[in-house]
Write an enzyme that holds these catalytic residues in place. Structure first.
Site, mmCIF file in Angstrom:
data_model
loop_
_atom_site.group_PDB
_atom_site.id
_atom_site.type_symbol
_atom_site.label_atom_id
_atom_site.label_comp_id
_atom_site.label_asym_id
_atom_site.label_seq_id
_atom_site.Cartn_x
_atom_site.Cartn_y
_atom_site.Cartn_z
ATOM 1 N N HIS A 145 0.725 4.739 -2.100
ATOM 2 C CA HIS A 145 0.524 6.505 -1.052
ATOM 3 C C HIS A 145 1.103 6.485 -0.009
ATOM 4 C CE1 HIS A 145 -3.048 4.907 -3.182
ATOM 5 N NE2 HIS A 145 -2.873 3.515 -3.082
ATOM 6 N N CYS A 162 -7.687 -2.016 -5.219
ATOM 7 C CA CYS A 162 -6.114 -1.486 -4.334
ATOM 8 C C CYS A 162 -5.225 -3.361 -5.018
ATOM 9 C CB CYS A 162 -5.924 -1.457 -3.596
ATOM 10 S SG CYS A 162 -6.137 0.499 -3.647
ATOM 11 N N ARG A 188 -12.595 -0.103 -1.975
ATOM 12 C CA ARG A 188 -11.037 0.704 -2.390
ATOM 13 C C ARG A 188 -10.247 -0.364 -2.151
ATOM 14 N NH1 ARG A 188 -7.647 2.804 -4.220
ATOM 15 N NH2 ARG A 188 -6.841 4.800 -4.197
ATOM 16 N N CYS A 217 0.842 -0.518 -0.393
ATOM 17 C CA CYS A 217 -0.228 -0.112 0.344
ATOM 18 C C CYS A 217 1.005 1.372 -0.105
ATOM 19 C CB CYS A 217 -0.486 0.665 1.881
ATOM 20 S SG CYS A 217 -2.118 -1.771 1.146
#
Lengths: 163, 286, 103
Positions: free
Chosen positions: B204, B247, B243, B200
């Protein structure tokens, strides 16, 4: 077609009432007499919306060609965040504006939207359109019986026709 | 556990920041969520000195001027409007047994989104808002909704809307299981997975504001504050569950099921480190 | 069923600014679904705004207008508390209409 179409002469749209027989003012050389697609009202310019080229669509819609004008302000992003939803706004300082149309040259059908601007309505429209790929966005403004246009390239990295 | 995965460079960098900011941390493996959250915010505010802390909740729109303008234009009449209205209507409509969603929540469910997810000490697990909503339905004899969109998005959109502007206020009770859930979520966040071998954090934390192919990446800080979101890419609404699962698919990993422990824990971690930032949902995203 | 049309019409005294958002798929006919089958065209073709018995704005739309279409315009006049009538008809002949109060 009068050059000074001041809007009071525009037929009242009666979409849901089904009253026929109003004149087709303001639609240029669209064929008269064809059966209306829906309840009688200003005829929907079906053929113009089916054209691949923006020039053909403009001709069918207004019966003339447009000249470039710097009196049209076109607000469009440099890079569209997503081709499915591209906010585009237009305003004009031309007088006696009677119509504003939006076209995307590279879309499968170039014509996206055609607005009628009766007298008393501001020559200014904002809407959200789809763009298949990077393309010129063309705006056509009918004012005082003449046709003007401007355009701007909008880059599209995520196309609006892929779902 | 593969050590190489755990010690992704970003994880290390953040950990270093965390220790620097927390002189009280004694053991190298001590879990200190408060120091984590502080370091997490510092990382982003250092990386984007022009972005105000509360603006991180606006995702990619806080990172790019051109996008910001398109967003402002959309917000004039936002695309989540219909979902929000549906959610409001559903929320006030009683179940067949006469009870309603409000009966399952503190303060009748109004203005409480910032407190979710929370750690339930009875159950020993993280409870997200989406999970609580479906449990509420089942407790009242109604079938659960899909976690990813439609009704669930509408309900959470309405609940977020009633909490707009309220800062995330996620608590970690003094319970080793709560700390373990937090730590597990953090580990999930920094662990690389999928054929693309991304965590992740790769997108991000390491690369927000940059483009991955055509899209501008959102910063992890504040990313959940905007949930649920209307994404133009989806042509519709999606929840936090959507989400996370999408992802995972995009990095060509195999997603878990929505509300599996891993997702609940990562939501717990990610919400906690965004504590203090305002709820901005429902949001609109490219 | 709830109306598909949301309207915000705000009078500044001199002019009335109108924004509308309509719930509609606006399928262009160029998109394929997950099974690879073309989604047939289904889009709003005509949209009108009437105030005081007179058309103040009229749109002809193609499939190139975004899903859940949005439009904004302004006209001279329009009093707070007056009605603004909005109607659309789509390519399948479906229609919807609503009346909004000018604020």
């Amino acid at each position: 077609m009068t050059g000074k179409n001041n809007g009071f002469a525009l037929p009242r749209r009666v979409i849901l009432q089904g009253v026929a027989s109003v004149a087709l003012l303001g639609l240029g050389k669209i064929a008269f007499g064809a059966a209306p697609a829906f309840a009688a009202n200003d005829k929907y310019p079906d053929e113009a919306f089916k054209q691949k080229s923006s020039d053909d669509a403009i001709k069918l819609l207004y019966g003339k060609t447009a000249e470039k004008s710097d009196k049209i302000k076109l607000d469009a992003p440099e890079i569209a965040e997503n081709g499915a939803v591209v906010p585009i706004a237009v305003s004009s300082t031309l007088s006696d504006v009677t119509a504003i149309a939006f076209l995307v040259a590279e879309n499968p059908n170039a014509l996206v939207a055609a607005y009628k601007i009766p007298a008393g309505t501001m020559p200014s429209v904002a809407n959200r359109i789809k763009m298949a790929r990077t393309s010129n966005v063309i705006v056509v403004v009918e004012a005082g019986g003449k046709l003007y246009s401007t355009s701007k390239e909008v880059k599209v990295t995520v196309g609006g026709c892929g779902g | 556990m593969r050590p190489a995965i755990r010690f992704a460079s970003i994880g290390l960098a953040l950990a270093a920041l965390a220790y620097a900011a927390a002189p009280s941390a004694t053991a190298a493996d001590a879990v200190d969520p408060v120091a984590d959250a502080k370091a997490f915010k510092k990382y982003f505010t250092d990386k984007f000195p022009k972005v105000k802390l509360e603006d991180f909740v606006n995702g990619p729109y806080s990172m790019d001027e051109g996008l910001h303008q398109q967003w402002q234009e959309k917000e004039q009449f936002p695309p989540y409007e219909f979902s929000l209205e549906l959610g409001k209507e559903m929320f006030s409509k009683p179940f067949k047994n006469g009870k309603s969603y409000g009966d399952c929540f503190p303060n009748k469910g109004i203005g409480i989104r910032q407190n979710y997810p929370y750690f339930d000490e009875k159950e020993g697990k993280v409870i997200t808002l989406e999970l609580a909503l479906n449990r509420c339905r089942e407790a009242n004899g109604e079938p659960p909704f899909s976690y990813v969109k439609d009704e669930m998005a509408a309900l959470t959109a309405y609940m977020a809307f009633t909490s707009r502007g309220k800062p995330f206020d996620i608590k970690i009770p003094n319970d080793p299981r709560a700390l373990a859930a937090y730590e597990n979520g953090k580990e999930y966040f920094y662990t690389r997975r999928g054929q693309l071998n991304f965590s992740c954090a790769t997108c991000h934390v390491q690369s927000p504001g940059e483009r991955i192919r055509a899209e501008v990446l959102a910063p992890a800080l504040g990313i959940l504050n905007a949930m649920p979101i209307y994404r133009s890419e989806w042509s519709g609404m999606g929840t936090t569950s959507r989400r996370f699962t999408s992802c995972n698919s995009q990095i060509r990993g195999v997603p878990f099921s929505p509300q599996d422990d891993e997702y609940r824990n990562v939501e717990y971690y990610l919400s906690f480190v965004s504590n203090g930032l305002p709820i901005s949902g429902p949001g609109a995203r490219p | 069923m709830a109306s598909t049309i949301r309207v915000r019409a705000t009078s500044s005294g001199e002019t009335t600014e109108v924004q509308a958002l309509i719930q509609h798929p606006m399928d262009s006919g160029f998109i394929k679904d997950a099974k690879g089958e073309t989604i047939p065209p289904h889009f709003i073709q005509q949209l009108t705004f009437e105030y005081d018995g007179k058309v103040v704005f009229a749109a002809d739309w193609g499939g190139g207008v975004s899903k859940d279409p949005y439009v904004k315009f302004a006209f001279k006049g329009g009093k707070k508390g007056d009605d603004l009538k909005v109607s659309w008809v789509d390519s399948k002949g479906k229609t919807d209409t609503t009346t909004a109060k000018i604020l």
